[in-house]
Design a protein around this motif. Structure first.
Motif, PDB file in Angstrom:
ATOM      1  N   PHE A 165      69.062  19.873  67.113  1.00  0.00           N
ATOM      2  CA  PHE A 165      68.018  20.409  66.232  1.00  0.00           C
ATOM      3  C   PHE A 165      66.691  20.564  66.984  1.00  0.00           C
ATOM      4  CE2 PHE A 165      64.496  19.691  63.209  1.00  0.00           C
ATOM      5  CZ  PHE A 165      64.714  20.777  62.370  1.00  0.00           C
ATOM      6  N   ILE A 166      66.338  19.550  67.785  1.00  0.00           N
ATOM      7  CA  ILE A 166      65.089  19.606  68.575  1.00  0.00           C
ATOM      8  C   ILE A 166      65.137  20.769  69.551  1.00  0.00           C
ATOM      9  CG2 ILE A 166      63.718  18.394  70.335  1.00  0.00           C
ATOM     10  CD1 ILE A 166      64.583  15.756  68.955  1.00  0.00           C
ATOM     11  N   LYS A 167      66.270  20.920  70.229  1.00  0.00           N
ATOM     12  CA  LYS A 167      66.448  22.015  71.188  1.00  0.00           C
ATOM     13  C   LYS A 167      66.357  23.365  70.481  1.00  0.00           C
ATOM     14  CE  LYS A 167      69.854  23.775  74.522  1.00  0.00           C
ATOM     15  NZ  LYS A 167      68.966  23.937  75.668  1.00  0.00           N
ATOM     16  N   TYR A 168      66.950  23.471  69.292  1.00  0.00           N
ATOM     17  CA  TYR A 168      66.937  24.712  68.514  1.00  0.00           C
ATOM     18  C   TYR A 168      65.502  25.126  68.169  1.00  0.00           C
ATOM     19  CZ  TYR A 168      67.578  27.812  64.491  1.00  0.00           C
ATOM     20  OH  TYR A 168      67.516  28.872  63.611  1.00  0.00           O
ATOM     21  N   ILE A 169      64.703  24.176  67.676  1.00  0.00           N
ATOM     22  CA  ILE A 169      63.308  24.453  67.295  1.00  0.00           C
ATOM     23  C   ILE A 169      62.490  24.852  68.523  1.00  0.00           C
ATOM     24  CG2 ILE A 169      61.177  23.442  66.383  1.00  0.00           C
ATOM     25  CD1 ILE A 169      63.300  24.014  64.246  1.00  0.00           C
ATOM     26  N   PHE A 170      62.646  24.101  69.619  1.00  0.00           N
ATOM     27  CA  PHE A 170      61.901  24.369  70.858  1.00  0.00           C
ATOM     28  C   PHE A 170      62.183  25.785  71.368  1.00  0.00           C
ATOM     29  CE2 PHE A 170      62.215  24.315  75.583  1.00  0.00           C
ATOM     30  CZ  PHE A 170      60.870  24.144  75.886  1.00  0.00           C
ATOM     31  N   GLU A 171      63.452  26.167  71.386  1.00  0.00           N
ATOM     32  CA  GLU A 171      63.831  27.474  71.921  1.00  0.00           C
ATOM     33  C   GLU A 171      63.414  28.613  71.000  1.00  0.00           C
ATOM     34  OE1 GLU A 171      67.939  27.479  73.030  1.00  0.00           O
ATOM     35  OE2 GLU A 171      67.551  26.274  74.831  1.00  0.00           O
ATOM     36  N   LYS A 172      63.478  28.399  69.683  1.00  0.00           N
ATOM     37  CA  LYS A 172      63.064  29.441  68.739  1.00  0.00           C
ATOM     38  C   LYS A 172      61.571  29.726  68.883  1.00  0.00           C
ATOM     39  CE  LYS A 172      66.645  30.931  66.453  1.00  0.00           C
ATOM     40  NZ  LYS A 172      67.592  30.668  67.536  1.00  0.00           N
ATOM     41  N   SER A 284      71.977  29.959  73.738  1.00  0.00           N
ATOM     42  CA  SER A 284      70.719  29.228  73.781  1.00  0.00           C
ATOM     43  C   SER A 284      69.854  29.823  74.890  1.00  0.00           C
ATOM     44  CB  SER A 284      70.962  27.741  74.078  1.00  0.00           C
ATOM     45  OG  SER A 284      71.670  27.133  73.034  1.00  0.00           O
ATOM     46  N   LEU A 285      68.580  29.494  74.887  1.00  0.00           N
ATOM     47  CA  LEU A 285      67.701  29.932  75.969  1.00  0.00           C
ATOM     48  C   LEU A 285      68.100  29.230  77.265  1.00  0.00           C
ATOM     49  CD1 LEU A 285      65.204  31.579  76.818  1.00  0.00           C
ATOM     50  CD2 LEU A 285      63.794  29.606  76.205  1.00  0.00           C
ATOM     51  N   ILE A 286      68.371  27.923  77.162  1.00  0.00           N
ATOM     52  CA  ILE A 286      68.738  27.111  78.323  1.00  0.00           C
ATOM     53  C   ILE A 286      70.067  26.413  78.024  1.00  0.00           C
ATOM     54  CG2 ILE A 286      68.045  25.207  79.829  1.00  0.00           C
ATOM     55  CD1 ILE A 286      65.120  25.894  78.772  1.00  0.00           C
ATOM     56  N   GLY A 287      70.976  26.469  78.978  1.00  0.00           N
ATOM     57  CA  GLY A 287      72.284  25.852  78.767  1.00  0.00           C
ATOM     58  C   GLY A 287      73.216  26.165  79.925  1.00  0.00           C
ATOM     59  N   PRO A 288      74.497  25.812  79.809  1.00  0.00           N
ATOM     60  CA  PRO A 288      75.462  26.161  80.856  1.00  0.00           C
ATOM     61  C   PRO A 288      75.663  27.676  80.889  1.00  0.00           C
ATOM     62  CG  PRO A 288      76.578  25.256  78.937  1.00  0.00           C
ATOM     63  CD  PRO A 288      75.121  25.070  78.697  1.00  0.00           C
ATOM     64  N   ARG A 289      76.126  28.197  82.011  1.00  0.00           N
ATOM     65  CA  ARG A 289      76.318  29.646  82.130  1.00  0.00           C
ATOM     66  C   ARG A 289      77.430  30.117  81.196  1.00  0.00           C
ATOM     67  NH1 ARG A 289      80.546  30.988  86.016  1.00  0.00           N
ATOM     68  NH2 ARG A 289      79.475  32.929  86.500  1.00  0.00           N
ATOM     69  N   LEU A 344      64.524  17.181  76.441  1.00  0.00           N
ATOM     70  CA  LEU A 344      63.597  18.281  76.177  1.00  0.00           C
ATOM     71  C   LEU A 344      62.732  18.538  77.409  1.00  0.00           C
ATOM     72  CD1 LEU A 344      62.766  20.244  73.935  1.00  0.00           C
ATOM     73  CD2 LEU A 344      61.002  18.622  73.257  1.00  0.00           C
ATOM     74  N   TRP A 345      62.373  17.460  78.111  1.00  0.00           N
ATOM     75  CA  TRP A 345      61.573  17.583  79.322  1.00  0.00           C
ATOM     76  C   TRP A 345      62.352  18.347  80.398  1.00  0.00           C
ATOM     77  CZ3 TRP A 345      56.814  17.504  80.934  1.00  0.00           C
ATOM     78  CH2 TRP A 345      56.548  17.403  82.297  1.00  0.00           C
ATOM     79  N   ALA A 346      63.652  18.063  80.509  1.00  0.00           N
ATOM     80  CA  ALA A 346      64.489  18.766  81.495  1.00  0.00           C
ATOM     81  C   ALA A 346      64.529  20.257  81.200  1.00  0.00           C
ATOM     82  CB  ALA A 346      65.902  18.192  81.497  1.00  0.00           C
ATOM     83  N   ASP A 347      64.621  20.618  79.909  1.00  0.00           N
ATOM     84  CA  ASP A 347      64.601  22.032  79.515  1.00  0.00           C
ATOM     85  C   ASP A 347      63.283  22.691  79.895  1.00  0.00           C
ATOM     86  OD1 ASP A 347      67.140  22.131  78.550  1.00  0.00           O
ATOM     87  OD2 ASP A 347      66.601  22.470  76.460  1.00  0.00           O
ATOM     88  N   PHE A 348      62.187  21.961  79.701  1.00  0.00           N
ATOM     89  CA  PHE A 348      60.858  22.487  80.053  1.00  0.00           C
ATOM     90  C   PHE A 348      60.767  22.734  81.561  1.00  0.00           C
ATOM     91  CE2 PHE A 348      56.458  21.577  81.435  1.00  0.00           C
ATOM     92  CZ  PHE A 348      55.807  22.621  80.784  1.00  0.00           C
TER      93      PHE A 348
END
Length: 365
Positions: A165-172, A284-289, A344-348
């Motif tokens: 859910f956190i990842k979803y909100i961040f990417e949206k 997703s914006l960030i994820g596995p290929r 979330l930090w890793a995604d950033f």
């Protein structure tokens, strides 16, 4: 940097709450406070990085480290210490401030002896655990003091519903912010593709999504219409490319790619239409290929059960870790590591590094 952002965020939250709840709010401009913390969020990490880079040019400010490892791990660690100036380390096996021991290089008895030996020579010992595929920096440790044992809590973080859910909100939020720019860029790139060669602007290909569900992955067309004929003729004259593809799942010099397509691939802009896949909820914006259908068996059953449990991403850890310089198996390992150690930090950080890859074409051929 993570600690700086965290400290600034809670400082801002505390000050803003105090001003809101007290009469002091009339004496201070809230806009000024918001702007101050936004500027500080940029200046403090930048200043820290700049100062460290200046100081670490001189050996006097560096910590001397003794790397205790064998063969491949010794080479990997030495190379990282040498190339990554941010650590502020200088390798020295005689006169050192701390010791770094790689568990995988030794058996249990050797490791215990090494730790005991180095604890007499230096107060700081860092031990890389045998399970070096896991990021334990955010792991929690349970202590069983009565029996003098500890247990490390390991979690596949992207399988946690709260994290999803956190990842979803961040990417949206990110997608909404860049949408106006993306629309302008789409019009410009579409014109270039049409002027360069015959064919459609958008190319779609079946890929593996979450839970192995097949979906249409969108890209800008970067190849000629008669690409299959061109490739067949090229491979007849360059049979070594077959072996290269088997290892990297890419061709070193692909004859099918157009002039504009070559530019789009080098800058990763060919993947821009995948923002539509994000809006569809397929990616997703960030994820596995997003893996091709014929790559499923090569991923392997053990990796597949982790990698194909989450949505694929436009960018990810493998894109900012060497890209075309990595073998297929290395990409799979990076995707698995990302899922098991998500934050979330890793995604950033991946997002910032992606911008660097796009601008400076790092790891792209």
């Amino acid at each position: 940097m993570k600690k700086i952002f965290k400290a600034l965020f809670f400082s801002f939250l505390t000050i803003f709450t105090m001003l809101t709840l007290t009469k002091m709010s009339e004496e201070f401009s809230r806009i000024f406070i918001v702007v101050f913390f936004l500027v500080a969020s940029f200046l403090l990490p930048f200043s820290k990085r700049l100062i460290k880079k200046i100081l670490f040019k001189y050996d006097f400010f560096k910590l001397k480290i003794n790397i205790v490892a064998k063969d491949k791990q010794k080479i990997i660690l030495s190379k990282e210490i040498k190339n990554n100036w941010y650590f502020g380390y200088k390798e020295d096996s005689k006169d050192y401030d701390l010791a770094l021991i790689a568990s995988r290089s030794f058996d249990k008895a050797e490791l215990e002896q090494l730790i005991q030996s180095y604890s007499k020579k230096t107060k700081d010992i860092y031990v890389i655990p045998y399970m070096d595929h896991l990021d334990l920096s955010h792991a929690s440790i349970a202590e069983y003091s009565n029996i003098r044992l500890s247990a490390i809590h390991i979690e596949n973080k992207l399988l946690n519903y709260k994290n999803i859910f956190i990842k979803y909100i961040f990417e949206k939020i990110i997608v909404i912010l860049i949408f106006p720019f993306a629309l302008f860029l789409h019009i410009f790139i579409s014109l270039l593709i049409k002027l360069d060669s015959m064919g459609e602007v958008i190319f779609k290909q079946k890929r593996l999504g979450k839970d192995s569900k097949v979906f249409s992955c969108y890209k800008y067309r970067s190849m000629y219409k008669n690409s299959d004929i061109l490739l067949k003729e090229y491979l007849k004259n360059h049979p070594e490319e077959v072996d290269y593809y088997a290892l990297y799942h890419k061709y070193k010099n692909d004859p099918r790619i157009t002039r504009v397509g070559n530019f789009l691939r080098k800058t990763s802009l060919d993947e821009f239409p995948q923002f539509y896949n994000i809006l569809q909820g397929k990616m997703s914006l960030i994820g596995p290929r997003p893996y091709m259908l014929n790559e499923k068996d090569k991923i392997g059953k053990s990796h597949e059960e982790i990698i194909l449990k989450v949505k694929p991403g436009i960018t990810g850890l493998w894109q900012v870790s060497g890209r075309n310089n990595l073998t297929f198996n290395e990409r799979v390992e990076l995707d698995k590591w990302y899922i098991q150690n998500w934050s979330l930090w890793a995604d950033f950080v991946i997002l910032i590094k992606t911008i660097k890859v796009v601008l400076f074409k790092v790891g792209v051929k």
